[in-house]
Every structure is written in C-alpha cells, then in structure tokens.
Design an enzyme around this catalytic site. Structure first.
Site, PDB file in Angstrom:
ATOM      1  N   LYS A  50       8.741 -48.540 -13.643  1.00 39.01           N
ATOM      2  CA  LYS A  50       7.596 -49.401 -13.966  1.00 39.01           C
ATOM      3  C   LYS A  50       7.921 -50.284 -15.166  1.00 39.01           C
ATOM      4  O   LYS A  50       8.603 -49.857 -16.097  1.00 39.01           O
ATOM      5  CB  LYS A  50       6.368 -48.526 -14.242  1.00 39.01           C
ATOM      6  CG  LYS A  50       5.063 -49.294 -14.399  1.00 39.01           C
ATOM      7  CD  LYS A  50       3.888 -48.331 -14.569  1.00 39.01           C
ATOM      8  CE  LYS A  50       2.581 -49.074 -14.760  1.00 39.01           C
ATOM      9  NZ  LYS A  50       1.434 -48.144 -14.941  1.00 39.01           N
ATOM     10  N   SER A 125      -2.561 -48.998 -12.132  1.00 35.79           N
ATOM     11  CA  SER A 125      -1.714 -50.122 -12.492  1.00 35.79           C
ATOM     12  C   SER A 125      -0.290 -50.005 -11.968  1.00 35.79           C
ATOM     13  O   SER A 125       0.473 -50.965 -12.000  1.00 35.79           O
ATOM     14  CB  SER A 125      -1.669 -50.267 -14.016  1.00 35.79           C
ATOM     15  OG  SER A 125      -1.102 -49.107 -14.611  1.00 35.79           O
ATOM     16  N   SER A 149      -3.657 -44.269 -13.027  1.00 35.77           N
ATOM     17  CA  SER A 149      -2.755 -45.341 -12.615  1.00 35.77           C
ATOM     18  C   SER A 149      -1.513 -44.892 -11.856  1.00 35.77           C
ATOM     19  O   SER A 149      -0.768 -45.720 -11.349  1.00 35.77           O
ATOM     20  CB  SER A 149      -2.322 -46.170 -13.831  1.00 35.77           C
ATOM     21  OG  SER A 149      -3.394 -46.934 -14.305  1.00 35.77           O
TER      22      SER A 149
END
Length: 448
Positions: A50, A125, A149
């Site tokens: 990420k 996210s 998330s």
C-alpha cells in the site's frame, strides 16, 4: 494465482520468471488501476505494498498530491521483516488519500475498480491492495486498517483481510492517519496465507513506542478443528441489507456444522461507535497532517510569504476529503469544544472497549458483518455521511484495539462478494485464525 504458501517454495529462477509474468499480467489489467507503479526490491516472493508504507528509494505518497516528489529514505519495519523472510516489495497499490475514505475514489491517481464488477468500488482505503489480490495480479498485499480499511475492501473484493491487535505489528514507517487506531495487516487469497504473512510482519519493535512486547507465531499451530464459543449479534445486524443478513445466517449454520457453540450477545448502538471514531480519528489526523507544509518534503506551492506558502501548499496539495477531516479535527480540538466532543469521545471509546471485554469473558470470538451492504456503485454514496456510515460494523474494533479478520462467505443476488468478520479478544490471534480457517473450510467459498 499461486498462494503465498506455494510461492515460498519456489527457487530463485522460478521466482524471477514468475515476477516477469506477473508484471506482464499487471500491465494487461491496468484498467483496474490497482497499482500506481510496479517496482521490485530483492529476489523474494512478490508482495504488493500500500502506498502509505515506506519502501526505501520508492516514491511513497499516501495517494496524495502533496507528497508528489517524496522518495522514502528508509524501510518500514514490516518491509525489513519481509525482506528478512524471503519476501519482496513488488508494486505500490492505490489507496484513498492519506487512508481517508471507504471507496479508493479520493486517490490523486484516480479510482480503482472492483474486479468483480468494474462499475463498483473496491472499498477503501486499501482498495488497490484488495483489487490486486482479487484480480489475480498479486499473491498477497499489505494494507492498513484505521477503521476497517483492510476488512471492508477485503469483503467487497472477496478476499481475506486481517487487522491485528493494536501494537502487534509495528507502525514504524506507516504514514500516520490516526496513530491510536492504525494497524498494518495482510490481505491474501486465503486464511492460511494471511496467518503466514501476519507471522512475518508481526513482533516487537523498539522503534515503535506502541509496539507490544509479543513475538508469538500462529501459522505453524493453525487448527481448524478447534471447537470455539462464538457470539452472534442478531440486533446489531438489523441495518444490514438482505444479502448480508442471508450471508450471516449461512455463516452461523456453517459454524454450527463445524461443531462450534453459538450464543447470542448484544453490542451498543453503532451510532456511538461512529461518533467516537470520527471525532477521535479526525483529531489525530489534524495533528499528524500538520507536518505536510511544503517546507520539509513533498510538493510546495510558493506563496507571497511563509504563511501564504503554507496555505497555498495545503490548499492545493490536499484533496476535499482530507480537508474535510482536518477541519473537523481542528473543530473538536478547539478550546470551546474540546470537552464537549473530544473528551466525550474518549469516554465513549472506553465504554466500547468495556463492552467487548464483557462479551469476551465467556466467548472466544464474535461474528459480525463487515459492511451493511455489498460494494456500492461509483457515485452511489452522494454525501460524506453515507460513506462514513459504511464503516458501521468495523470501527468499534479499532477503537477497542482488537484483532479481526474478514473472510468471504457468499455472493449477493447480483454476484458481488460478501465477507463477514470474526473478532477476537486482544492478542488472541491464534484463536482468531483458528476460527477463520474453520469457517473458510466449512463455507467453501468460490471466488469465480
């Protein structure tokens, strides 16, 4: 796509060939926009990362315009642990800007698409990480979970996503959103892979003052036959869609068939969770994001003077959702409202933790939905409040600092994945993974 367990058995030449094929496959699926770019570090098994986790010499931007041009000068602790275990950071995945969002639409790099239906969001996210694994263009990925998330995009994309107990995985090198809530965790194709990756990245870290002094491992002790007492929440799921309710009943039946004891328990109204979470998270975000001023690193918009440079840099560098949360955070921390909002939120957070502690006095796990619905279509959530409400079932876990894992269990009437989460008491990751593996085996979910 081969599993992480299988990939760890490949030799150097096989891994080199696999990475070449993987990069070609990523380029062929560029329309999903799961990856921002594809770089490789080391000769190990490729794991997608990420865009808020520091990888030395990579551009790491947290999905934001304000960090364009920033190059990470060091590795996050999780990256060092990966490299030491024969894994390689491979590709930077898309995300909501500074992890603020539930759809991956707020990214500076544009939205990521859900591989199961490209008209739908992948969640957020960590939407890029979830979409990459679901599309078969990542063996596994790292995400971060502040209020769901990891688990929510895992549910929306039909993969496994695990949030560890707060402090079990070092936050050193993670771009901070809300420091008392953030946790890095694995996003994988199955429960066993999640346990393997969790074991690699977890453990005490002297660089992180909130790191727990625990180094126990779980993957070598996985036991799907272990019988557990699992709490279900019939009143808590009243606001869920019919598809989610059906999946919940299916999972309860599967757990009963596997020999687990099912009992009913209650949690307080989730509206209190949402209030406490968004006050706490935005207050911490306001403080954490104060460092992005255009002076020390990242993008700079030069103004008429120093103050104007700050204003112009932050006005043009941050997106709407980040600005919204900074404004809310400054409001709840202001002298006139600190007691009325922030202090009350912390008291509510304590109550949330206490209610979980009470339930875990006599149960091993809690079964809960991850989201009220399946993945919504792009633009379907017309207001920020609708997006915030999509975190209804996940945020209390972060407020209490507990471990939880999302496991895919069914598909909706229109073919979209539905994941449910198991929640365990603090530091009971072994119990969590054992229960999740049992559910996975009994359900036999087919992602196709």
């Amino acid at each position: 796509m081969i599993t992480l367990k299988e990939a760890l058995k490949l030799n150097k030449d096989e891994l080199t060939k696999f990475k070449e094929e993987l990069k070609t496959n990523i380029e062929a699926n560029a329309d999903i926009n799961a990856y921002i770019d594809v770089n490789n570090v080391g000769e190990g098994v490729p794991i997608a990362i990420k865009d808020n986790i520091q990888v030395k010499d990579w551009s790491v931007t947290s999905g934001s315009n304000i960090l364009q041009g920033y190059i990470a000068p060091y590795n996050a602790t999780v990256i060092e642990k990966m490299l030491g275990a024969g894994l390689s950071p491979f590709g930077r995945t898309n995300m909501d800007e500074f992890a603020m969002g539930s759809t991956t639409e707020s990214s500076f790099y544009g939205k990521t698409l859900n591989p199961h239906n490209k008209d739908c969001v992948p969640g957020g996210s960590s939407g890029g990480s979830a979409a990459a694994v679901a599309a078969g263009i990542a063996i596994a990925a790292l995400g971060s979970d502040t209020g769901g998330s990891i688990r929510q995009p895992a549910s929306f994309c039909g993969i496994v996503g695990m949030k560890p107990t707060y402090g079990r995985v070092s936050r050193y090198g993670l771009g901070a959103y809300a420091s008392s809530l953030d946790q890095i965790g694995p996003m994988t194709q199955n429960v066993e892979d999640a346990a393997i990756l969790y074991d690699i990245i977890s453990g005490h870290d002297e660089k992180d003052s909130t790191s727990a002094n625990k180094n126990d491992k779980v993957s070598d002790k996985l036991n799907a036959s272990r019988k557990l007492k699992i709490a279900v929440l019939p009143k808590h799921i009243e606001n869920a869609s019919q598809d989610v309710k059906k999946a919940y009943e299916l999972a309860i039946s599967a757990l009963k068939n596997a020999g687990h004891e099912i009992v009913e328990r209650e949690l307080m109204d989730a509206k209190f969770d949402i209030s406490a979470y968004y006050i706490t998270a935005t207050a911490e975000a306001t403080t954490n994001l104060a460092r992005y001023d255009g002076i020390r690193y990242g993008n700079r918009v030069t103004g008429k003077n120093l103050e104007d440079t700050f204003i112009q840099t932050r006005s043009q560098g941050f997106g709407d959702e980040v600005k919204r949360r900074i404004l809310l955070g400054n409001f709840v921390l202001s002298s006139g409202y600190y007691e009325a909002y922030y202090v009350k939120a912390q008291k509510t957070r304590h109550l949330i933790k206490d209610q979980y502690s009470k339930i875990f006095e006599d149960v091993d796990l809690i079964l809960s939905p991850v989201a009220p619905t399946t993945a919504n279509k792009f633009g379907e959530l017309s207001t920020p409040m609708e997006m915030y409400l999509s975190d209804l079932y996940t945020i209390s876990v972060n407020l209490a600092g507990l471990p939880a894992i999302s496991v895919p269990v069914a598909k909706s009437s229109d073919g979209m994945p539905i994941g449910l989460q198991l929640i365990a008491n603090a530091y009971e990751e072994q119990t969590l993974f054992d229960g999740a593996l049992s559910l996975e085996k009994e359900i036999g979910y087919n992602s196709l």
